[in-house]
Design a protein around this motif. Structure first.
Motif, PDB file in Angstrom:
ATOM      1  N   ALA A  68      43.539  44.062  48.011  1.00 34.32           N
ATOM      2  CA  ALA A  68      43.198  43.408  49.282  1.00 34.32           C
ATOM      3  C   ALA A  68      44.300  42.443  49.696  1.00 34.32           C
ATOM      4  O   ALA A  68      44.647  42.339  50.886  1.00 34.32           O
ATOM      5  CB  ALA A  68      41.863  42.678  49.156  1.00 34.32           C
ATOM      6  N   SER A  69      44.894  41.745  48.734  1.00 36.17           N
ATOM      7  CA  SER A  69      45.949  40.780  49.065  1.00 36.17           C
ATOM      8  C   SER A  69      47.157  41.491  49.673  1.00 36.17           C
ATOM      9  O   SER A  69      47.797  40.984  50.606  1.00 36.17           O
ATOM     10  CB  SER A  69      46.355  39.959  47.836  1.00 36.17           C
TER      11      SER A  69
ATOM     12  N   ASN B 249      50.036  44.184  42.146  1.00 36.33           N
ATOM     13  CA  ASN B 249      49.985  42.840  41.575  1.00 36.33           C
ATOM     14  C   ASN B 249      49.650  41.902  42.728  1.00 36.33           C
ATOM     15  O   ASN B 249      49.573  42.330  43.885  1.00 36.33           O
ATOM     16  CB  ASN B 249      51.337  42.471  40.943  1.00 36.33           C
ATOM     17  N   ASP B 250      49.470  40.641  42.419  1.00 36.83           N
ATOM     18  CA  ASP B 250      49.330  39.628  43.453  1.00 36.83           C
ATOM     19  C   ASP B 250      50.469  39.819  44.464  1.00 36.83           C
ATOM     20  O   ASP B 250      51.638  39.885  44.086  1.00 36.83           O
ATOM     21  CB  ASP B 250      49.401  38.262  42.764  1.00 36.83           C
ATOM     22  N   SER B 251      50.115  39.911  45.744  1.00 37.72           N
ATOM     23  CA  SER B 251      51.120  40.251  46.769  1.00 37.72           C
ATOM     24  C   SER B 251      52.296  39.268  46.778  1.00 37.72           C
ATOM     25  O   SER B 251      53.413  39.638  47.120  1.00 37.72           O
ATOM     26  CB  SER B 251      50.478  40.306  48.158  1.00 37.72           C
ATOM     27  N   LYS B 252      52.046  38.008  46.385  1.00 38.96           N
ATOM     28  CA  LYS B 252      53.125  37.005  46.397  1.00 38.96           C
ATOM     29  C   LYS B 252      54.179  37.301  45.331  1.00 38.96           C
ATOM     30  O   LYS B 252      55.284  36.794  45.386  1.00 38.96           O
ATOM     31  CB  LYS B 252      52.534  35.607  46.181  1.00 38.96           C
TER      32      LYS B 252
ATOM     33  N   GLY C 229      42.201  35.096  41.924  1.00 40.65           N
ATOM     34  CA  GLY C 229      41.661  36.446  41.746  1.00 40.65           C
ATOM     35  C   GLY C 229      42.671  37.540  42.007  1.00 40.65           C
ATOM     36  O   GLY C 229      42.585  38.629  41.438  1.00 40.65           O
ATOM     37  N   ASP C 230      43.667  37.240  42.867  1.00 37.51           N
ATOM     38  CA  ASP C 230      44.674  38.263  43.186  1.00 37.51           C
ATOM     39  C   ASP C 230      45.593  38.537  42.000  1.00 37.51           C
ATOM     40  O   ASP C 230      46.358  39.496  42.012  1.00 37.51           O
ATOM     41  CB  ASP C 230      45.487  37.885  44.433  1.00 37.51           C
ATOM     42  N   ALA C 231      45.517  37.718  40.951  1.00 37.52           N
ATOM     43  CA  ALA C 231      46.290  37.970  39.734  1.00 37.52           C
ATOM     44  C   ALA C 231      45.386  38.407  38.572  1.00 37.52           C
ATOM     45  O   ALA C 231      45.851  38.545  37.444  1.00 37.52           O
ATOM     46  CB  ALA C 231      47.062  36.712  39.333  1.00 37.52           C
ATOM     47  N   LYS C 232      44.092  38.634  38.875  1.00 33.25           N
ATOM     48  CA  LYS C 232      43.130  38.962  37.814  1.00 33.25           C
ATOM     49  C   LYS C 232      42.340  40.239  38.084  1.00 33.25           C
ATOM     50  O   LYS C 232      41.847  40.864  37.150  1.00 33.25           O
ATOM     51  CB  LYS C 232      42.133  37.801  37.642  1.00 33.25           C
ATOM     52  N   SER C 233      42.164  40.574  39.348  1.00 34.25           N
ATOM     53  CA  SER C 233      41.315  41.710  39.718  1.00 34.25           C
ATOM     54  C   SER C 233      42.110  42.738  40.514  1.00 34.25           C
ATOM     55  O   SER C 233      42.801  42.384  41.478  1.00 34.25           O
ATOM     56  CB  SER C 233      40.128  41.212  40.571  1.00 34.25           C
ATOM     57  N   MET C 234      42.006  43.995  40.122  1.00 33.09           N
ATOM     58  CA  MET C 234      42.715  45.064  40.829  1.00 33.09           C
ATOM     59  C   MET C 234      42.264  45.151  42.286  1.00 33.09           C
ATOM     60  O   MET C 234      43.073  45.298  43.205  1.00 33.09           O
ATOM     61  CB  MET C 234      42.470  46.385  40.088  1.00 33.09           C
ATOM     62  N   SER C 235      40.965  45.041  42.528  1.00 34.22           N
ATOM     63  CA  SER C 235      40.444  45.156  43.905  1.00 34.22           C
ATOM     64  C   SER C 235      40.959  44.023  44.790  1.00 34.22           C
ATOM     65  O   SER C 235      41.351  44.245  45.942  1.00 34.22           O
ATOM     66  CB  SER C 235      38.908  45.119  43.900  1.00 34.22           C
TER      67      SER C 235
ATOM     68  N   MET D   2      33.872  40.243  45.565  1.00 34.41           N
ATOM     69  CA  MET D   2      34.649  39.308  44.753  1.00 34.41           C
ATOM     70  C   MET D   2      35.701  38.695  45.669  1.00 34.41           C
ATOM     71  O   MET D   2      36.546  39.408  46.208  1.00 34.41           O
ATOM     72  CB  MET D   2      35.311  40.042  43.588  1.00 34.41           C
ATOM     73  N   ILE D   3      35.610  37.386  45.860  1.00 33.55           N
ATOM     74  CA  ILE D   3      36.433  36.692  46.849  1.00 33.55           C
ATOM     75  C   ILE D   3      37.517  35.881  46.147  1.00 33.55           C
ATOM     76  O   ILE D   3      37.214  35.086  45.244  1.00 33.55           O
ATOM     77  CB  ILE D   3      35.566  35.719  47.685  1.00 33.55           C
TER      78      ILE D   3
END
Length: 200
Positions: free
Chosen positions: A141-142, A50-53, A131-137, A112-113
């Motif tokens: 990365a996060s 998930n989003d790292s946060k 994007g960190d809450a929408k894209s697996m890639s 995708m940034i």
């Protein structure tokens, strides 16, 4: 929610090596900014990502190795405190992202940034807000960026224990600000971020 929506859209346009890119450490008063780029095998969802946060430190640490094992390619890059001071945090962040993409051992053809700006890349790219809450890639990365940067701050804490970098990772917490006022900055601090704190 489809964690692979953006990856699938890029694949449908003919892109073969789609990377997600995110950064960690734009806001802290100390330490470099870190970026990571991740290319996952097609249709890969890594359980728990998930989003790292939104993840605990323990969970991020556990996923760090899983992501590295499952990724087709990944890269972690930094822009130093000196570069942040020289070119400002936004440009340094873009530089770290560019480095991460360019250092992938599988060359990406689409990036995708996370965020609302694009680094200067020689491949096609798009930015995705949150994007960190929408894209697996991007979420992968996060996590790589956050864990890599946190580990570095733990090392700084051993060198300069008086700042408690292990507790706040360089962010401007009350403990950190009080230490700055007592001891002044060390070589890892971003002096341009400290003017208001140290002039009071």
């Amino acid at each position: 929610m489809d964690w692979l929506e953006f990856e699938k859209e890029a694949a449908a346009k003919g892109y073969k090596a789609v990377c997600g890119v995110d950064e960690a450490g734009r806001g802290p008063l100390a330490g470099p900014v870190c970026a990571a780029a991740v290319i996952l095998p097609e249709n890969t969802i890594i359980e728990g990502v998930n989003d790292s946060k939104k993840l605990s430190e323990k969970k991020r640490e556990a996923l760090f190795d899983v992501i590295k094992e499952q990724a087709l390619s990944y890269s972690i890059a930094f822009a130093s405190v000196e570069e942040i001071e020289e070119m400002n945090i936004l440009n340094a962040t873009m530089l770290a992202m560019k480095r991460a993409v360019e250092e992938l051992d599988v060359k990406a053809d689409y990036a995708m940034i996370d965020g609302n700006r694009l680094p200067n890349l020689d491949i096609d790219s798009e930015f995705i807000i949150k994007g960190d809450a929408k894209s697996m890639s991007i979420a992968c990365a996060s996590i790589l960026a956050k864990v890599s940067r946190d580990r570095l701050l733990y090392k700084y804490a051993e060198e300069f224990p008086e700042y408690s970098f292990d507790k706040h990772k360089g962010y401007g917490t009350k403990v950190h600000v009080e230490a700055l006022k007592k001891y002044g900055p060390c070589k890892y601090h971003r002096l341009s971020f400290l003017t208001k704190i140290l002039n009071k």
